[in-house]
Design an enzyme around this catalytic site. Structure first.
Site, PDB file in Angstrom:
ATOM      1  N   ASN A 292       0.866  -1.189   0.000  1.00  0.00           N
ATOM      2  CA  ASN A 292       0.000   0.000   0.000  1.00  0.00           C
ATOM      3  C   ASN A 292       0.900   1.235   0.000  1.00  0.00           C
ATOM      4  O   ASN A 292       1.474   1.584   1.028  1.00  0.00           O
ATOM      5  CB  ASN A 292      -0.902  -0.033   1.246  1.00  0.00           C
ATOM      6  CG  ASN A 292      -1.755   1.213   1.343  1.00  0.00           C
ATOM      7  OD1 ASN A 292      -1.881   1.986   0.382  1.00  0.00           O
ATOM      8  ND2 ASN A 292      -2.354   1.432   2.503  1.00  0.00           N
TER       9      ASN A 292
ATOM     10  N   LYS B 132       0.101   4.225  -0.273  1.00  0.00           N
ATOM     11  CA  LYS B 132      -0.556   5.403   0.336  1.00  0.00           C
ATOM     12  C   LYS B 132      -0.322   6.638  -0.527  1.00  0.00           C
ATOM     13  O   LYS B 132      -0.297   6.540  -1.748  1.00  0.00           O
ATOM     14  CB  LYS B 132      -0.078   5.605   1.779  1.00  0.00           C
ATOM     15  CG  LYS B 132      -0.129   4.335   2.611  1.00  0.00           C
ATOM     16  CD  LYS B 132      -0.001   4.587   4.081  1.00  0.00           C
ATOM     17  CE  LYS B 132       0.146   3.264   4.814  1.00  0.00           C
ATOM     18  NZ  LYS B 132      -0.128   3.362   6.235  1.00  0.00           N
TER      19      LYS B 132
ATOM     20  N   HIS C  24      -9.777   0.868   4.323  1.00  0.00           N
ATOM     21  CA  HIS C  24      -8.490   1.034   4.995  1.00  0.00           C
ATOM     22  C   HIS C  24      -8.671   1.949   6.212  1.00  0.00           C
ATOM     23  O   HIS C  24      -9.456   2.901   6.175  1.00  0.00           O
ATOM     24  CB  HIS C  24      -7.445   1.614   4.033  1.00  0.00           C
ATOM     25  CG  HIS C  24      -6.073   1.581   4.633  1.00  0.00           C
ATOM     26  ND1 HIS C  24      -5.609   2.544   5.493  1.00  0.00           N
ATOM     27  CD2 HIS C  24      -5.073   0.658   4.538  1.00  0.00           C
ATOM     28  CE1 HIS C  24      -4.384   2.223   5.883  1.00  0.00           C
ATOM     29  NE2 HIS C  24      -4.037   1.083   5.323  1.00  0.00           N
TER      30      HIS C  24
ATOM     31  N   GLU D 183      -5.951  -5.404  10.216  1.00  0.00           N
ATOM     32  CA  GLU D 183      -4.921  -4.401  10.487  1.00  0.00           C
ATOM     33  C   GLU D 183      -5.257  -3.657  11.774  1.00  0.00           C
ATOM     34  O   GLU D 183      -6.069  -2.716  11.759  1.00  0.00           O
ATOM     35  CB  GLU D 183      -4.863  -3.392   9.337  1.00  0.00           C
ATOM     36  CG  GLU D 183      -4.581  -4.006   7.994  1.00  0.00           C
ATOM     37  CD  GLU D 183      -4.052  -2.954   7.028  1.00  0.00           C
ATOM     38  OE1 GLU D 183      -2.863  -3.018   6.698  1.00  0.00           O
ATOM     39  OE2 GLU D 183      -4.824  -2.061   6.649  1.00  0.00           O
TER      40      GLU D 183
ATOM     41  N   GLY E  14       1.684   1.960  10.646  1.00  0.00           N
ATOM     42  CA  GLY E  14       2.587   3.094  10.506  1.00  0.00           C
ATOM     43  C   GLY E  14       3.220   3.547  11.807  1.00  0.00           C
ATOM     44  O   GLY E  14       3.823   4.610  11.891  1.00  0.00           O
TER      45      GLY E  14
ATOM     46  N   SER F  27       2.817  -2.490  10.383  1.00  0.00           N
ATOM     47  CA  SER F  27       4.258  -2.480  10.623  1.00  0.00           C
ATOM     48  C   SER F  27       4.921  -3.825  10.344  1.00  0.00           C
ATOM     49  O   SER F  27       5.887  -4.205  11.012  1.00  0.00           O
ATOM     50  CB  SER F  27       4.576  -1.997  12.053  1.00  0.00           C
ATOM     51  OG  SER F  27       4.094  -0.680  12.246  1.00  0.00           O
TER      52      SER F  27
ATOM     53  N   GLU G   4      -7.065   4.303   7.424  1.00  0.00           N
ATOM     54  CA  GLU G   4      -6.874   5.750   7.246  1.00  0.00           C
ATOM     55  C   GLU G   4      -8.106   6.371   6.598  1.00  0.00           C
ATOM     56  O   GLU G   4      -8.437   7.529   6.865  1.00  0.00           O
ATOM     57  CB  GLU G   4      -5.592   5.998   6.434  1.00  0.00           C
ATOM     58  CG  GLU G   4      -4.364   5.764   7.314  1.00  0.00           C
ATOM     59  CD  GLU G   4      -3.162   5.182   6.610  1.00  0.00           C
ATOM     60  OE1 GLU G   4      -3.105   5.237   5.370  1.00  0.00           O
ATOM     61  OE2 GLU G   4      -2.288   4.632   7.307  1.00  0.00           O
TER      62      GLU G   4
HETATM   63  C1  PEP Z   1      -1.071  -0.195   5.723  1.00  0.00           C
HETATM   64  O1  PEP Z   1      -0.971   0.872   5.158  1.00  0.00           O
HETATM   65  O2  PEP Z   1      -2.042  -0.921   5.475  1.00  0.00           O
HETATM   66  C2  PEP Z   1      -0.029  -0.601   6.674  1.00  0.00           C
HETATM   67  C3  PEP Z   1      -0.118  -1.782   7.248  1.00  0.00           C
HETATM   68  O3  PEP Z   1       0.991   0.274   6.888  1.00  0.00           O
HETATM   69  P1  PEP Z   1       2.382  -0.040   7.693  1.00  0.00           P
HETATM   70  O4  PEP Z   1       2.926  -1.304   7.129  1.00  0.00           O
HETATM   71  O5  PEP Z   1       3.240   1.150   7.394  1.00  0.00           O
HETATM   72  O6  PEP Z   1       2.032  -0.172   9.129  1.00  0.00           O
END
Ligand code: PEP
Length: 261
Positions: free
Chosen positions: A10, A12, A102, A174, A180, A220, A104
């Protein structure tokens, strides 16, 4: 049952007209060398065409193994929705898989379960693959509501989706507090959440659908922690944010997932 692992990057709101296609070019051959894992990149809208081209889509009969993904969509087919991007437009750009819900989009941009469900159904009705993202916030986890929140997200996000359409759905668990932040769920905690999600899918559909549906982990994930997460029986891959922006890191995770097959 054996589920083919899936790893998505992703991106972003990162990359540009130069770095996006360059990253895609770095990923394509190495992803092809790991046939045990399905790979996708979720690219900012303006760069979809250029990244699709860099991935070799359309230029050879087989193209590349890396699927072109979108980070969002709008559910209506066309019309007066300033700023939105329809699924038809995404398909026209070569997209075959779309993220919905997602964290965000839910927590920064205010998307509701109802909107996430409308998008999920529209993606599936258009015969694209959907990665439905769910996960609890830190407050919800600390209040002991992890399972209840994830069950509610699943039931709302998949309302009206048929058992046949579930063949085109991947769930991304997630935990919001891990996205993040550098904080990662322990393999045991992630496994518990994934197993619970699978049990909810069995209640909503049946055990065959639950067994066949991929549930991938996001939050992460990086080369140093991927293997132990991916070794858990109900973790079928990863959705990767930060680590997907470096080809070597992303590919190390793809490799770790491929080794589970
Ligand atoms: C994500 O954007 O879905 C995500 C898991 O980000 P990160 O790996 O940076 O935590």
């Amino acid at each position: 049952m054996a589920r083919t692992p899936s790893v998505g990057g992703n991106w972003k709101m990162n990359t540009d007209r130069t770095t996006g296609p360059a990253l895609a070019r770095d990923l394509a051959p190495a992803a092809a060398a790991n046939p045990g894992c399905e790979v996708a990149v979720f690219v900012p809208f303006p760069y979809l065409l250029a990244v699709g081209e860099a991935l070799g889509h359309g230029s050879s009969p087989r193209g590349t193994r890396v699927r072109l993904g979108a980070q969002d969509c709008y559910f209506a087919p066309d019309g007066a929705y300033t700023g939105e991007v329809s699924i038809h437009m995404l398909k026209d750009c070569g997209v075959s898989v779309v993220l919905t819900g997602h964290s965000e989009r839910r927590h920064v941009l205010g998307e509701t379960d109802q909107l996430v469900n409308a998008k999920t159904r529209a993606v599936l009705d258009a015969d694209l693959e959907c990665v439905l993202c769910i996960g609890e916030t830190l407050d919800q986890r600390q209040a002991g509501r992890t399972d209840a929140v994830n069950e509610a997200r699943l039931r709302a996000g998949l309302a009206g989706v048929t058992a046949e359409q579930m063949a085109h759905v991947t769930i991304a668990y997630e935990p919001v507090w891990a996205i993040g932040t550098g904080k990662v769920a322990t393999p045991a905690d992630a496994q518990t959440a994934h197993a619970r999600c699978r049990a909810v899918l069995a209640e909503m559909f049946d055990s065959a659908v639950a067994d066949a549906t991929r549930i991938i982990y996001g939050g992460s994930m990086k080369p140093t922690n991927a293997a132990e997460l991916l070794a858990e029986p109900d973790i079928d891959g990863g959705l990767i944010g930060g680590a997907s922006l470096k080809a070597a890191d992303f590919l190390a995770i793809v490799e770790a997932a491929g080794e589970q097959t």
